[in-house]
Structure formats: structure tokens, C-alpha cells
Design a protein around this motif. Structure first.
Motif, PDB file in Angstrom:
ATOM      1  N   GLY A  14      39.256  41.873  31.053  1.00 18.82           N
ATOM      2  CA  GLY A  14      37.893  41.529  30.651  1.00 18.82           C
ATOM      3  C   GLY A  14      37.241  42.697  29.930  1.00 18.82           C
ATOM      4  O   GLY A  14      37.847  43.329  29.047  1.00 18.82           O
ATOM      5  N   VAL A  55      40.466  34.719  33.382  1.00 17.61           N
ATOM      6  CA  VAL A  55      41.514  34.769  32.362  1.00 17.61           C
ATOM      7  C   VAL A  55      42.848  35.177  32.993  1.00 17.61           C
ATOM      8  O   VAL A  55      43.877  34.524  32.785  1.00 17.61           O
ATOM      9  N   ARG A  61      41.869  45.777  40.976  1.00 24.11           N
ATOM     10  CA  ARG A  61      41.347  46.714  41.971  1.00 24.11           C
ATOM     11  C   ARG A  61      40.510  46.010  43.025  1.00 24.11           C
ATOM     12  O   ARG A  61      40.206  46.562  44.077  1.00 24.11           O
ATOM     13  N   ALA A 118      42.261  40.128  37.563  1.00 22.26           N
ATOM     14  CA  ALA A 118      42.225  38.837  38.265  1.00 22.26           C
ATOM     15  C   ALA A 118      40.871  38.174  38.138  1.00 22.26           C
ATOM     16  O   ALA A 118      40.286  37.676  39.099  1.00 22.26           O
TER      17      ALA A 118
HETATM   18  C1  LIG Z   1      25.249  36.548  32.695  1.00 23.28           C
HETATM   19  C2  LIG Z   1      26.524  35.891  32.226  1.00 23.28           C
HETATM   20  C3  LIG Z   1      26.600  34.506  32.142  1.00 23.28           C
HETATM   21  C4  LIG Z   1      27.780  33.888  31.712  1.00 23.28           C
HETATM   22  N1  LIG Z   1      27.867  32.513  31.715  1.00 23.28           N
HETATM   23  C5  LIG Z   1      29.021  31.903  31.357  1.00 23.28           C
HETATM   24  C6  LIG Z   1      29.160  30.489  31.463  1.00 23.28           C
HETATM   25  O1  LIG Z   1      28.253  29.783  31.892  1.00 23.28           O
HETATM   26  N2  LIG Z   1      30.344  29.934  31.077  1.00 23.28           N
HETATM   27  C7  LIG Z   1      31.375  30.684  30.604  1.00 23.28           C
HETATM   28  O2  LIG Z   1      32.407  30.128  30.243  1.00 23.28           O
HETATM   29  N3  LIG Z   1      31.292  32.028  30.554  1.00 23.28           N
HETATM   30  C8  LIG Z   1      30.140  32.658  30.913  1.00 23.28           C
HETATM   31  N4  LIG Z   1      30.041  34.017  30.855  1.00 23.28           N
HETATM   32  C9  LIG Z   1      31.181  34.794  30.343  1.00 23.28           C
HETATM   33  C10 LIG Z   1      32.314  34.881  31.350  1.00 23.28           C
HETATM   34  O3  LIG Z   1      31.807  35.182  32.626  1.00 23.28           O
HETATM   35  C11 LIG Z   1      33.329  35.943  30.919  1.00 23.28           C
HETATM   36  O4  LIG Z   1      33.711  35.740  29.568  1.00 23.28           O
HETATM   37  C12 LIG Z   1      34.589  35.831  31.785  1.00 23.28           C
HETATM   38  O5  LIG Z   1      34.254  35.866  33.140  1.00 23.28           O
HETATM   39  C13 LIG Z   1      35.551  36.955  31.475  1.00 23.28           C
HETATM   40  O6  LIG Z   1      36.657  36.778  32.351  1.00 23.28           O
HETATM   41  P1  LIG Z   1      37.791  37.843  32.400  1.00 23.28           P
HETATM   42  O7  LIG Z   1      38.837  37.340  33.331  1.00 23.28           O
HETATM   43  O8  LIG Z   1      38.181  38.217  31.033  1.00 23.28           O
HETATM   44  O9  LIG Z   1      37.047  39.160  33.016  1.00 23.28           O
HETATM   45  P2  LIG Z   1      36.626  39.517  34.513  1.00 23.28           P
HETATM   46  O10 LIG Z   1      36.232  38.323  35.287  1.00 23.28           O
HETATM   47  O11 LIG Z   1      35.642  40.635  34.421  1.00 23.28           O
HETATM   48  O12 LIG Z   1      37.974  40.081  35.135  1.00 23.28           O
HETATM   49  C14 LIG Z   1      38.473  41.355  34.794  1.00 23.28           C
HETATM   50  C15 LIG Z   1      39.108  41.934  36.047  1.00 23.28           C
HETATM   51  O13 LIG Z   1      39.701  43.184  35.713  1.00 23.28           O
HETATM   52  C16 LIG Z   1      39.598  44.025  36.851  1.00 23.28           C
HETATM   53  N5  LIG Z   1      39.736  45.413  36.418  1.00 23.28           N
HETATM   54  C17 LIG Z   1      39.077  46.046  35.434  1.00 23.28           C
HETATM   55  N6  LIG Z   1      39.524  47.301  35.283  1.00 23.28           N
HETATM   56  C18 LIG Z   1      40.497  47.481  36.207  1.00 23.28           C
HETATM   57  C19 LIG Z   1      41.355  48.573  36.539  1.00 23.28           C
HETATM   58  N7  LIG Z   1      41.284  49.749  35.901  1.00 23.28           N
HETATM   59  N8  LIG Z   1      42.242  48.390  37.538  1.00 23.28           N
HETATM   60  C20 LIG Z   1      42.335  47.213  38.178  1.00 23.28           C
HETATM   61  N9  LIG Z   1      41.564  46.160  37.912  1.00 23.28           N
HETATM   62  C21 LIG Z   1      40.648  46.282  36.937  1.00 23.28           C
HETATM   63  C22 LIG Z   1      38.204  43.727  37.394  1.00 23.28           C
HETATM   64  O14 LIG Z   1      38.121  44.102  38.759  1.00 23.28           O
HETATM   65  C23 LIG Z   1      38.107  42.229  37.159  1.00 23.28           C
HETATM   66  O15 LIG Z   1      38.447  41.478  38.296  1.00 23.28           O
HETATM   67  C24 LIG Z   1      28.879  34.670  31.306  1.00 23.28           C
HETATM   68  C25 LIG Z   1      28.824  36.069  31.412  1.00 23.28           C
HETATM   69  C26 LIG Z   1      27.656  36.678  31.871  1.00 23.28           C
HETATM   70  C27 LIG Z   1      27.624  38.183  31.997  1.00 23.28           C
END
Ligand SMILES: Cc1cc2nc3c(=O)[nH]c(=O)nc-3n(C[C@H](O)[C@H](O)[C@H](O)COP(=O)(O)OP(=O)(O)OC[C@H]3O[C@@H](n4cnc5c(N)ncnc54)[C@H](O)[C@@H]3O)c2cc1C
Length: 417
Positions: free
Chosen positions: A254, A14, A34, A11
């Protein structure tokens, strides 16, 4: 229409955006994580929705800066030698993509995805009552010398090629736009006008998740272990061994997607570009920063957030869950204090996140080859907060067999899996 039970695992931005989109297409969606929505990478990023973020870090000119980067002492890039030795395959593949043809393919793919995503964020922010969080005043790249500005020519050419509106600023024009900056430090700057930002990416993600729940979606807080085939569908197994059946599953975990896919015997070539942030009180003086700035020499982004000024760092290549090493934050803080008056730190310890990065700097969005009903949406590197919404639109079209809003081929899993 999608008449099936779908689990979206993860959550972050993405997963949440995907859950909303699949729900709007008629699916009965369960969003599983989680933690509460938007508390990991999608919480701690710089909040920039950047049309300009088209350049992969492994652009063709990387070769020129590589010797300096390999010294492992810059604020822009640090790496764990053990991690790099263990992930040599990823490193070599990443470098193999630093070519003109890969660059052209990636920039075009990211441009399409970011355009689609920006329009979707505008719609969703309005629909979820969060339009006030969106700033439309761009962001600014700061250069500490004319030579540094000149070295950014490829980036400016790329933005021009894709029609991103920018304006070159001298120190005086920079001072007019952001009086809080010590403009004498920056003889040149680039104002990227075609860029939005938000004052709390975590709250935006949580707000989208609230809308999903209010429209009848189910949110389930569980630590997930793996998947098992069950007839035509999939059982999602949590850490206690409890199984829940779904017709289709989307993996949107992620940076943790690599570990999770490993439990299915799938090796995802993903590295973790870790980054840190800290919030600061504004410094003395009446002027306040109006938009995010990227100090290219200091290798940090400073973004005005509802919590304070968020200073976020460059890249540390290391294991996903290795202990934090916030050296780059210390360096970034010194550099930021040169750039503007910065007050005290507002938290006891820095936040750490991981940008999940595949060798061609494009996410995987689409079907998992050979496993019917399993869909993938991860690897969004530096732009996942921006591109989560476009990812959702693209995946929704693929899952329903409709015409896709953008070319899906650059994102297909078969590139690596
Ligand atoms: C310092 C920094 C600056 C950034 N700045 C930008 C920006 O300005 N603009 C931009 O577009 N992007 C930026 N990014 C990149 C962006 O934040 C990420 O690409 C994006 O948040 C990824 O989203 P996601 O949903 O894939 O992952 P996440 O937001 O990490 O979500 C993954 C979820 O999976 C859950 N999870 C993982 N494993 C398990 C499990 N085994 N069981 C249950 N749940 C689980 C986690 O709890 C988490 O909520 C930045 C990143 C960083 C680190």
C-alpha cells in the motif's frame, strides 16, 4: 498452475486477495505483514465498493477548481507546502494527466477493474461466510445547491457512459430514501444504485485472510526491510536481518510500497492522500442511515459501520508518516451535524490513513521491469478496498502467463518505472 513459493508482502485488501488468488492457482504462498491482516488503510476506509468511482481527482475540469483548491483552506483538499515542494515532480506529473485523453484511458481502465473486482468480492464474501456484511443499496451523492449539482455533470456523464445505474432525487425523494437526513439542506441528490458497501472493511479483509490460512496458506507477522537477489529467487529480509527465500515476491505494501521500493533503488512516483475517520453514535430519533452518503459540499462520506457511523474526510497531501493534522475532520463533523442528527464521538482520537496515489490515478499491477520474479500491486488511491480483488485476478493471470481477464496495459509498471 503456479508451482512456486511466493511471498506476498502486505496484508491489506490488495495483498490478502492476491494471496488467496495465487493459492488457488497452486502456489505455496506466505503472506507477510508487520501487523495482523487488514489493520491499516484497508481497515479505515469508507467501505464503498463503488462502480461509480471512475473519475480520477485530476479530471480535465480540475483546472477550473484549482485556484480555489490551492488556497489550502477547503475541507476537500489540504496540503503541506513542504511536502508539495519536495514532491514537485509528482505534482506536475499529476497535473499533466488532467487531460481528456488521460481521463478516457483512466476511466475505462478503472471501470474494467472495478467490474471485475465487484464480482470477485461477491464470490469471496459468500465463500468466506461474510455475505451478510454486503449491502446492495448503493450510495448517495448529496448536493447543497442546484449549482453544485450542475457542476457534477462530467461525473454523471461518465457514469452514464459506462452504464452505471443512477437516479436523480429531489429533496422529497431523498427524504423517502433516507428519512434521517435533513433533506431541506439538499435540493438535489444522486442515488448511485450500482454500488455496494460493507459494514466493516477491516473485518472483511481479515475474513479473507482467515480463509487463506484455512486453505493452507501461511501468515507471517514481521516488519520487513528489503529484498535481496538470491540465485533465481529473492530473499525477503526482515528488520532483524533474518532472510527468507522465495521464488517470487509480490510487493503489496500500500502506501509504504514507495519507501520499500526505495530500498531497491526504485523511485515510485507516489503521493499520500491522507484521510481521517471517526465513529459516532447515531443521533436521537428512530431513523437510521441505510447506506453511505457523500456530502459533496461538506466533503465527507458518512458510512453505517458495525462500530457506528463512520465519518471519513477528504484529502490531505502530506508525508506518509507525518504527525496527524485532523483539521478536515473537525470541518466534516460540523457539516455532518447540519445534515443529520449525529451522536457523540466513540473514539478518543481520529484514525488516519493514506490513499497511495500515482500521477495517473491507476495502480501498478504487474511485473517489475528488469527484475525477474518481482511483481508489483500498489497505488490503488481512493478505490483499493474495492479493487484489491480484481487486482488479484489480473496479477494471477499475469504470473501464470494466462490470458488476462481485463486489459493489463493501463496498469503496467513501465508507465513510471
Ligand atoms: C479515508 C479513506 C477512505 C477510503 N474509502 C474507500 C472506499 O470507500 N472504497 C475503496 O475502495 N477504497 C477506499 N479507500 C482507499 C483504500 O482504503 C486503499 O486504496 C486500500 O485500502 C489500499 O489497500 P492496500 O492493501 O494497498 O494497503 P493497506 O491496507 O495499507 O495494506 C498495506 C499493508 O502493508 C503493511 N506494511 C507496510 N509496510 C510494512 C513493512 N515494512 N513490513 C511489514 N508490513 C508492512 C501494513 O501493515 C499494511 O497492512 C479509502 C482510503 C482512505 C484513507
Amino acid at each position: 498452475m503456479l508451482n512456486s513459493r511466493v511471498a506476498v508482502l502486505g496484508a491489506g485488501m490488495v495483498g490478502v486477495a492476491t494471496a488467496l488468488e495465487l493459492q488457488s492457482l497452486g502456489a505455496q504462498v506466505t503472506l507477510m505483514d508487520r501487523r495482523n491482516p487488514g489493520q491499516e488503510t484497508s481497515y479505515g476506509n469508507a467501505g464503498v465498493i463503488a462502480r461509480s468511482s471512475l473519475m480520477p481527482f485530476n479530471h480535465p475540469q480540475l483546472w477550473k477548481s484549482l485556484p480555489a483548491l490551492l488556497r489550502n483552506n477547503t475541507a476537500a483538499l489540504r496540503y503541506s507546502k513542504v511536502f508539495m515542494l519536495r514532491n514537485m515532480g509528482w505534482g506536475l506529473s499529476y497535473l499533466r494527466h488532467a487531460t481528456h485523453s488521460a481521463f478516457q484511458e483512466t476511466t475505462a481502465a478503472l471501470d474494467a477493474l472495478i467490474r471485475l473486482s465487484t464480482a470477485e468480492h461477491q464470490r469471496l464474501l459468500r465463500e468466506t461466510g461474510q455475505a451478510q456484511r454486503l449491502r446492495d443499496n448503493g450510495w448517495i451523492f448529496l448536493y447543497r445547491s442546484h449549482a453544485a449539482f450542475d457542476s457534477g455533470q462530467l461525473g454523471r456523464d461518465t457514469m452514464a457512459h459506462f452504464g452505471v445505474r443512477t437516479q436523480v432525487l429531489d429533496a422529497r425523494a431523498l427524504s423517502d430514501l433516507e428519512p434521517v437526513l435533513h433533506h431541506d439542506l439538499f435540493p438535489k441528490a444522486l442515488w448511485v444504485q450500482d454500488t455496494y458497501s460493507v459494514d466493516s472493511p477491516g473485518q472483511v479483509t481479515a475474513g479473507y485472510a482467515r480463509a487463506f490460512a484455512a486453505r493452507g496458506g501461511s501468515i507471517c507477522t514481521r516488519a520487513l526491510r528489503t529484498l535481496q537477489r538470491n540465485g533465481e529467487g529473492w530473499d525477503v529480509l526482515d528488520d532483524s536481518g533474518q532472510a527468507s527465500y522465495f521464488d517470487q515476491v509480490v510487493v503489496a505494501l500500500g502506501p509504504w510500497s514507495k519507501q520499500f521500493m526505495g530500498t531497491l533503488g526504485v523511485n515510485v512516483p507516489m503521493a499520500f492522500e491522507r484521510g481521517y475517520h471517526m465513529h459516532y453514535a447515531p443521533g436521537a430519533g428512530p431513523a437510521r442511515l441505510q447506506r453511505p452518503v457523500y456530502d459533496t459540499g461538506g466533503a465527507y462520506v458518512l458510512s453505517p459501520m458495525e462500530q457506528g457511523l463512520r465519518l471519513s474526510t477528504g484529502v490531505e497531501l502530506n508525508d506518509c508518516d507525518a504527525a496527524p493534522k485532523p483539521v478536515q475532520l473537525e470541518l466534516a463533523e460540523v457539516a455532518a451535524r447540519q445534515a443529520l442528527p449525529l451522536g457523540e464521538r466513540l473514539e478518543a482520537a481520529p484514525w488516519m490513513g493514506r490513499r497511495p496515489t500515482l500521477p495517473d490515478c491507476r495502480p501498478i499491477i504487474g511485473a517489475m521491469p528488469g527484475r525477474r520474479g518481482l511483481w508489483l500491486a500498489f497505488g490503488h488511491q481512493h478505490v483499493g478496498f474495492s479493487t484489491g480483488t480484481g487486482t488479484a485476478k489480473l496479477l494471477g493471470a499475469l504470473m501464470t502467463g494466462q490470458a488476462t481477464p481485463i486489459d493489463a496495459r493501463p496498469f503496467r509498471a513501465e508507465r513510471f518505472l
